[in-house]
Design an enzyme around this catalytic site. Structure first.
Site, PDB file in Angstrom:
ATOM      1  N   LYS A   1       0.148   4.279  -0.248  1.00 34.34           N
ATOM      2  CA  LYS A   1      -0.449   5.488   0.351  1.00 34.34           C
ATOM      3  C   LYS A   1      -0.211   6.689  -0.573  1.00 34.34           C
ATOM      4  CE  LYS A   1      -0.085   3.301   4.843  1.00 34.34           C
ATOM      5  NZ  LYS A   1       0.064   3.427   6.284  1.00 34.34           N
TER       6      LYS A   1
ATOM      7  N   SER B   1       3.688  -1.922  10.390  1.00 41.69           N
ATOM      8  CA  SER B   1       5.135  -2.028  10.567  1.00 41.69           C
ATOM      9  C   SER B   1       5.694  -3.405  10.184  1.00 41.69           C
ATOM     10  CB  SER B   1       5.535  -1.639  11.997  1.00 41.69           C
ATOM     11  OG  SER B   1       5.209  -0.275  12.234  1.00 41.69           O
TER      12      SER B   1
ATOM     13  N   HIS C   1      -9.450   1.411   5.055  1.00 39.72           N
ATOM     14  CA  HIS C   1      -8.173   1.589   5.749  1.00 39.72           C
ATOM     15  C   HIS C   1      -8.378   2.509   6.956  1.00 39.72           C
ATOM     16  CE1 HIS C   1      -4.040   2.667   6.623  1.00 39.72           C
ATOM     17  NE2 HIS C   1      -3.684   1.600   5.944  1.00 39.72           N
TER      18      HIS C   1
ATOM     19  N   GLY D   1       2.914   2.505  10.827  1.00 39.05           N
ATOM     20  CA  GLY D   1       3.898   3.572  10.660  1.00 39.05           C
ATOM     21  C   GLY D   1       4.663   3.902  11.931  1.00 39.05           C
TER      22      GLY D   1
ATOM     23  N   GLU E   1      -6.708   4.853   8.042  1.00 37.40           N
ATOM     24  CA  GLU E   1      -6.482   6.276   7.737  1.00 37.40           C
ATOM     25  C   GLU E   1      -7.729   6.898   7.120  1.00 37.40           C
ATOM     26  OE1 GLU E   1      -2.894   5.627   5.513  1.00 37.40           O
ATOM     27  OE2 GLU E   1      -1.867   5.074   7.371  1.00 37.40           O
TER      28      GLU E   1
ATOM     29  N   ASN F   1       0.873  -1.176   0.000  1.00 35.86           N
ATOM     30  CA  ASN F   1       0.000   0.000   0.000  1.00 35.86           C
ATOM     31  C   ASN F   1       0.909   1.224   0.000  1.00 35.86           C
ATOM     32  OD1 ASN F   1      -1.744   2.085   0.481  1.00 35.86           O
ATOM     33  ND2 ASN F   1      -2.307   1.438   2.565  1.00 35.86           N
TER      34      ASN F   1
ATOM     35  N   GLU G   1      -5.109  -4.644  10.788  1.00 32.38           N
ATOM     36  CA  GLU G   1      -4.072  -3.618  10.952  1.00 32.38           C
ATOM     37  C   GLU G   1      -4.329  -2.842  12.245  1.00 32.38           C
ATOM     38  OE1 GLU G   1      -2.151  -2.450   6.930  1.00 32.38           O
ATOM     39  OE2 GLU G   1      -3.841  -1.138   7.291  1.00 32.38           O
TER      40      GLU G   1
HETATM   41  P1  13P Z   1       3.244   0.567   7.644  1.00 25.99           P
HETATM   42  O1  13P Z   1       3.724  -0.739   7.036  1.00 25.99           O
HETATM   43  O2  13P Z   1       3.987   1.753   7.118  1.00 25.99           O
HETATM   44  O3  13P Z   1       3.174   0.485   9.130  1.00 25.99           O
HETATM   45  O4  13P Z   1       1.736   0.766   7.120  1.00 25.99           O
HETATM   46  C1  13P Z   1       0.821  -0.273   7.276  1.00 25.99           C
HETATM   47  C2  13P Z   1      -0.402   0.063   6.523  1.00 25.99           C
HETATM   48  O5  13P Z   1      -1.171   0.929   6.909  1.00 25.99           O
HETATM   49  C3  13P Z   1      -0.660  -0.673   5.276  1.00 25.99           C
HETATM   50  O6  13P Z   1      -1.946  -0.444   4.819  1.00 25.99           O
END
Ligand code: 13P
Length: 250
Positions: free
Chosen positions: A11, A213, A95, A173, A97, A9, A167
């Site tokens: 982003k 992560s 997601h 992150g 976010e 992903n 997640e």
């Molecule tokens: P990270 O791998 O940067 O922690 O992000 C995970 C994520 O949100 C994947 O959709």
């Protein structure tokens, strides 16, 4: 019986030039993938440039979001018809976010998931608890409730195309991965919820990814867990070397 799915992903990262360069490096480094599947989910602006590069390759294509209508006056949105047209097979929905920063409710996530399925896309639906929720001992009821809400009116037949991504928000992150044991416990709880909704046989076929992560140095032990069927990778999917190492988990 479940083919693990490793998904990147990206982003809101990568211009068209950066996206095509990364995909070229991934394709150059990717050996045959006999027992696993790998996809990238670039931003919308790079999909049309990446699609011809991955067509016919071992790397699949997904989008990060969709609007749950085929077309219409929805300024700024992208429809499942457009995503299928550009060559996407997968689409991430719900997601954290998007839930957190764009106010997406469980009901809206469900609508997106059903619309994706209706247009032949495979939804990767994200669920996960926050740190305060985990600290309050509420992680499992919250996550399993998100799973139930996301799957309202989804038929047993459609579950063949659904991927779930666990997640935990506090792991995204932050470098703070769930322990393999904690992740496995949640994946087992999600699978038990699927068994309750669709029966054990169907529950055993649904892929449940872990995200938060995921890195080259923790992917192997995560993938060794019986109910972890892949990874949804953010930061570590933005460089070819680290994403290739994750795809090539042992
Ligand atoms: P990270 O791998 O940067 O922690 O992000 C995970 C994520 O949100 C994947 O959709």
């Amino acid at each position: 019986m479940r083919t693990p799915l490793i998904a990147g992903n990206w982003k809101m990262y990568k211009t068209i030039g950066e996206a095509t360069a990364l995909v070229r490096d991934l394709l150059a480094g990717l050996g045959p993938l006999a027992d696993r599947e790998a996809i990238v989910c670039p931003p919308f602006t790079a999909l049309a440039a990446v699609a011809p590069l991955v067509a016919g390759s071992q790397l699949g294509l997904g989008a990060q979001n969709l609007y749950p209508e085929a077309q219409g006056a929805f300024t700024g949105e992208v429809s499942p018809v457009m995503l299928a047209d550009v060559g996407c097979r997968y689409v991430i929905v719900g997601h954290s976010e998007r839930r957190q920063y764009f106010g997406e409710s469980d009901a809206f996530v469900n609508r997106k998931l059903r619309t994706a399925l209706a247009h032949g896309l495979r939804p990767i639906v994200c669920v996960g608890e926050s740190k305060p929720q985990r600290d309050a001992g509420q992680a499992e009821p919250i996550v399993t409730a998100q799973v139930r809400a996301a799957l309202v009116e989804v038929t047993p037949e459609q579950m063949a195309d659904v991927v779930i991504a666990y997640e935990p928000i506090w792991a995204i992150g932050t470098g703070d991965t769930a322990t393999p044991a904690d992740a496995q416990a949640m994946h087992a709880a999600i699978r038990a919820t699927l068994a309750d909704l669709y029966g054990a046989e169907i529950a055993a076929t649904v892929r449940i990814q872990y995200g938060g992560s995921v890195k080259p140095d923790n992917i192997d032990e995560l993938m060794a867990q019986p109910d972890i069927d892949g990874a949804l990778v953010g930061g570590a999917s933005l460089q070819a070397a680290s994403f290739l190492r994750i795809i090539n988990y042992q």
